[in-house]
Design a protein around this motif. Structure first.
Motif, PDB file in Angstrom:
ATOM      1  N   ILE A   5     -23.930  18.531 -31.655  1.00  0.00           N
ATOM      2  CA  ILE A   5     -25.797  17.603 -31.828  1.00  0.00           C
ATOM      3  C   ILE A   5     -25.519  16.514 -30.937  1.00  0.00           C
ATOM      4  CG2 ILE A   5     -23.775  17.076 -33.732  1.00  0.00           C
ATOM      5  CD1 ILE A   5     -26.834  16.668 -35.405  1.00  0.00           C
ATOM      6  N   ASN A   6     -26.860  16.502 -30.932  1.00  0.00           N
ATOM      7  CA  ASN A   6     -27.152  14.991 -29.997  1.00  0.00           C
ATOM      8  C   ASN A   6     -27.327  13.904 -31.468  1.00  0.00           C
ATOM      9  OD1 ASN A   6     -29.638  13.374 -29.430  1.00  0.00           O
ATOM     10  ND2 ASN A   6     -28.269  13.615 -27.243  1.00  0.00           N
ATOM     11  N   PHE A   7     -27.103  12.203 -31.524  1.00  0.00           N
ATOM     12  CA  PHE A   7     -27.456  10.960 -32.310  1.00  0.00           C
ATOM     13  C   PHE A   7     -28.207  11.135 -31.142  1.00  0.00           C
ATOM     14  CE2 PHE A   7     -23.768  13.047 -34.861  1.00  0.00           C
ATOM     15  CZ  PHE A   7     -24.290  13.470 -36.233  1.00  0.00           C
ATOM     16  N   LYS A   8     -29.722  11.089 -31.658  1.00  0.00           N
ATOM     17  CA  LYS A   8     -30.869  10.098 -30.636  1.00  0.00           C
ATOM     18  C   LYS A   8     -30.113   8.675 -31.535  1.00  0.00           C
ATOM     19  CE  LYS A   8     -35.215   8.731 -30.298  1.00  0.00           C
ATOM     20  NZ  LYS A   8     -36.622   8.673 -30.515  1.00  0.00           N
ATOM     21  N   GLY A   9     -30.370   7.574 -29.478  1.00  0.00           N
ATOM     22  CA  GLY A   9     -30.003   6.520 -28.715  1.00  0.00           C
ATOM     23  C   GLY A   9     -28.016   6.284 -29.243  1.00  0.00           C
ATOM     24  N   SER A  25     -19.669  13.972 -36.945  1.00  0.00           N
ATOM     25  CA  SER A  25     -20.257  12.845 -36.363  1.00  0.00           C
ATOM     26  C   SER A  25     -18.566  11.788 -37.045  1.00  0.00           C
ATOM     27  CB  SER A  25     -21.357  11.863 -36.660  1.00  0.00           C
ATOM     28  OG  SER A  25     -21.274  11.839 -38.594  1.00  0.00           O
ATOM     29  N   LEU A  26     -18.193  11.405 -37.852  1.00  0.00           N
ATOM     30  CA  LEU A  26     -17.043  10.330 -38.225  1.00  0.00           C
ATOM     31  C   LEU A  26     -16.085  11.228 -37.351  1.00  0.00           C
ATOM     32  CD1 LEU A  26     -16.404  11.176 -41.831  1.00  0.00           C
ATOM     33  CD2 LEU A  26     -17.455   8.956 -40.645  1.00  0.00           C
ATOM     34  N   ALA A  27     -15.630  12.560 -36.670  1.00  0.00           N
ATOM     35  CA  ALA A  27     -15.044  12.738 -36.095  1.00  0.00           C
ATOM     36  C   ALA A  27     -14.538  12.793 -34.967  1.00  0.00           C
ATOM     37  CB  ALA A  27     -14.541  14.580 -36.065  1.00  0.00           C
ATOM     38  N   ASP A  28     -15.937  13.091 -34.642  1.00  0.00           N
ATOM     39  CA  ASP A  28     -16.336  11.847 -33.100  1.00  0.00           C
ATOM     40  C   ASP A  28     -16.666  10.343 -33.027  1.00  0.00           C
ATOM     41  OD1 ASP A  28     -17.893  11.992 -30.405  1.00  0.00           O
ATOM     42  OD2 ASP A  28     -16.588  13.038 -30.488  1.00  0.00           O
ATOM     43  N   GLY A  29     -16.002   9.460 -33.986  1.00  0.00           N
ATOM     44  CA  GLY A  29     -16.091   8.459 -34.127  1.00  0.00           C
ATOM     45  C   GLY A  29     -17.500   7.506 -34.335  1.00  0.00           C
ATOM     46  N   ILE A  30     -18.579   7.822 -34.675  1.00  0.00           N
ATOM     47  CA  ILE A  30     -19.918   7.326 -35.480  1.00  0.00           C
ATOM     48  C   ILE A  30     -19.584   6.753 -36.774  1.00  0.00           C
ATOM     49  CG2 ILE A  30     -22.588   8.265 -35.703  1.00  0.00           C
ATOM     50  CD1 ILE A  30     -22.619  10.348 -33.816  1.00  0.00           C
ATOM     51  N   PRO A  31     -20.195   5.517 -36.956  1.00  0.00           N
ATOM     52  CA  PRO A  31     -19.879   4.982 -37.840  1.00  0.00           C
ATOM     53  C   PRO A  31     -20.918   5.681 -39.209  1.00  0.00           C
ATOM     54  CG  PRO A  31     -20.786   3.497 -36.348  1.00  0.00           C
ATOM     55  CD  PRO A  31     -20.584   5.031 -35.486  1.00  0.00           C
ATOM     56  N   HIS A  32     -20.392   6.851 -39.627  1.00  0.00           N
ATOM     57  CA  HIS A  32     -22.113   7.479 -40.603  1.00  0.00           C
ATOM     58  C   HIS A  32     -21.365   6.433 -41.575  1.00  0.00           C
ATOM     59  CE1 HIS A  32     -24.669  10.611 -39.818  1.00  0.00           C
ATOM     60  NE2 HIS A  32     -24.899  10.190 -41.145  1.00  0.00           N
ATOM     61  N   TYR A  33     -22.031   6.239 -42.490  1.00  0.00           N
ATOM     62  CA  TYR A  33     -21.958   5.560 -43.938  1.00  0.00           C
ATOM     63  C   TYR A  33     -22.567   6.960 -44.720  1.00  0.00           C
ATOM     64  CZ  TYR A  33     -23.033   1.693 -40.437  1.00  0.00           C
ATOM     65  OH  TYR A  33     -23.121   0.578 -39.426  1.00  0.00           O
ATOM     66  N   HIS A  34     -21.411   6.996 -45.300  1.00  0.00           N
ATOM     67  CA  HIS A  34     -21.497   7.614 -47.166  1.00  0.00           C
ATOM     68  C   HIS A  34     -20.706   7.253 -47.633  1.00  0.00           C
ATOM     69  CE1 HIS A  34     -17.647   7.972 -44.770  1.00  0.00           C
ATOM     70  NE2 HIS A  34     -17.417   9.111 -45.452  1.00  0.00           N
ATOM     71  N   ALA A  35     -21.575   6.273 -48.951  1.00  0.00           N
ATOM     72  CA  ALA A  35     -21.253   5.577 -49.474  1.00  0.00           C
ATOM     73  C   ALA A  35     -20.453   6.391 -50.061  1.00  0.00           C
ATOM     74  CB  ALA A  35     -22.002   4.978 -50.496  1.00  0.00           C
ATOM     75  N   CYS A  36     -21.051   7.856 -50.869  1.00  0.00           N
ATOM     76  CA  CYS A  36     -20.404   8.723 -52.397  1.00  0.00           C
ATOM     77  C   CYS A  36     -19.087   9.354 -51.943  1.00  0.00           C
ATOM     78  CB  CYS A  36     -21.065   9.470 -53.011  1.00  0.00           C
ATOM     79  SG  CYS A  36     -21.206  10.349 -52.111  1.00  0.00           S
TER      80      CYS A  36
END
Length: 310
Positions: A5-9, A25-36
Motif C-alpha cells: 500500500i502506498n502512503f502518498k508523500g 503502517s505502524l509496523a513500517d514506522g509510520i507515525p499513524h495516530y490512533h487515539a482509541c
C-alpha cells in the motif's frame, strides 16, 4: 506474498494477510495516530483512498457507525478497520500535523505506547460539593478559608483513597472521583457508597470538634453517585496524573449531586447504581428527576439525610 500500500508523500509499505492498514503502517514506522488504540472508536487513523478502493475490504460495523455519524464520504476509511486485498492501493493520512506527532509520538509519557491513551470502562462516578460555603468565605479571612478547604479536601481524599477511588478533578468547593479502575463494577459501586458515608460521618466529627469550637460554623455536603460506561484517557499535558474520564454518565452523576439541594437529601444515588449494591443502605425514599437529554424521568434513591440548613 504480501500486498503493498502506498502512503502518498510518505512510503510504500508491505501488508501481510490479515493486517489492517493501521497495523501495516505502524509496523513500517509510520507515525499513524490512533487515539482509541485501533478499536474503531475514534477517527484519528482515517485515510483518504486515492486509488484501488476495490482492493479494500468492505466497511465493518464499527466503521459504518462512525461514518454515519461523521458523514464521511465513501473514499474516507478507518485504517484500523480496513484490510488490503490486492495491489494498487494508494491512501493519504488525514491526521498528521506536528501537534499530533508530539502528542502521540514525541511527547508520550514513560510507559505509554501509541494507542494506550484511552479505553472504554464501566465505572462508579462520584460527585461531591460543599453546601453553605459562601457564607463562610464572606465571614472569614482568605487564609482561614484556604486552611479550612485544605482540611475538608483532605477529609474527602482520605475517604476516597481508603476505598480505592481516584480523584479526577476539583472545582471550587467540590470534586469528582471514580471507582472501579481496578475492580468490578459491583465492588466499585459499593466502594463509592462506603466512601460517601465515611465522608458524611467524618464531616460530622469535623464540625463538632473543629468547626463549631474554632469558627462557629458547620458544613454539609451533597453527594451524587451513578454508574455507566465512560472513556478513560490520558490528556498528557503534564497536570497531576493526566487522567480524565468523560461520557454522558458523568453528566448524570454531576446532576444527581446538584439535585441534592432540591431533594433536601445529602446523598442521592441512581436506581441503576442502587441495584448493584449487595447490601443496599436504607433509603428515605425514591424520586424522579427530569434530566436534560433524557426523555423519561430518572429514578433516584435518597440514602443520605435531610439538610439541617435549608
Amino acid at each position: 506474498m504480501p500486498c503493498h500500500i502506498n502512503f502518498k508523500g510518505e512510503k510504500t509499505v508491505p501488508v501481510e494477510e490479515g493486517q489492517t492498514i493501521l497495523q501495516a503502517s505502524l509496523a513500517d514506522g509510520i507515525p499513524h495516530y490512533h487515539a482509541c488504540g485501533g478499536k474503531g472508536q475514534c477517527t484519528t487513523c482515517r485515510v483518504m483512498v486515492l486509488e484501488g478502493a476495490e482492493n479494500l475490504t468492505p466497511p465493518t460495523s464499527c466503521e459504518r457507525a462512525i461514518k454515519n455519524v461523521k458523514k464521511f464520504p465513501d473514499n474516507v476509511r478507518l485504517a484500523c478497520q480496513t484490510q488490503v486485498r490486492g495491489e494498487g492501493v494508494q491512501v493519504q493520512r488525514l491526521v498528521r500535523d506536528d501537534t499530533d506527532r508530539y502528542i502521540f509520538i514525541d511527547g508520550k509519557e514513560e510507559g505509554t505506547t501509541i494507542g494506550e491513551i484511552g479505553e472504554r470502562r464501566k465505572l462508579a462516578l462520584f460527585f461531591i460539593d460543599v453546601r453553605n460555603f459562601t457564607p463562610f468565605v464572606e465571614a472569614n479571612l482568605p487564609f482561614d478559608v484556604i486552611h479550612i478547604m485544605r482540611r475538608i479536601f483532605a477529609l474527602f481524599k482520605n475517604a476516597i483513597t481508603q476505598y480505592n477511588g481516584e480523584i479526577i478533578d476539583t472545582a471550587g468547593d467540590g470534586l469528582y472521583a471514580v471507582f472501579g479502575l481496578n475492580s468490578k463494577i459491583r465492588q466499585a459501586t459499593e466502594s463509592a457508597v462506603l466512601a460517601g458515608f465515611k465522608i458524611l460521618s467524618d464531616l460530622r466529627i469535623f464540625n463538632n470538634t473543629y468547626m463549631r469550637p474554632y469558627f462557629n460554623h458547620t458544613f454539609e455536603v451533597g453527594i451524587g453517585v451513578h454508574v455507566g460506561k465512560v472513556i478513560v484517557g490520558n490528556v498528557g499535558i503534564g497536570l497531576s496524573h493526566n487522567l480524565t474520564v468523560m461520557g454522558y454518565p458523568v453528566n448524570i452523576a454531576a446532576r444527581l449531586q446538584a439535585s441534592t439541594k432540591e431533594l433536601n437529601n445529602s446523598f442521592v444515588i441512581s436506581e441503576v447504581a442502587y441495584r448493584l449494591l449487595k447490601n443496599p443502605p436504607y433509603s428515605l425514599g425514591c424520586d424522579y428527576l427530569n434530566l436534560k437529554g433524557v426523555s423519561t424521568p430518572y429514578e433516584v434513591k435518597l440514602i443520605g439525610k435531610p439538610y439541617e440548613i435549608i
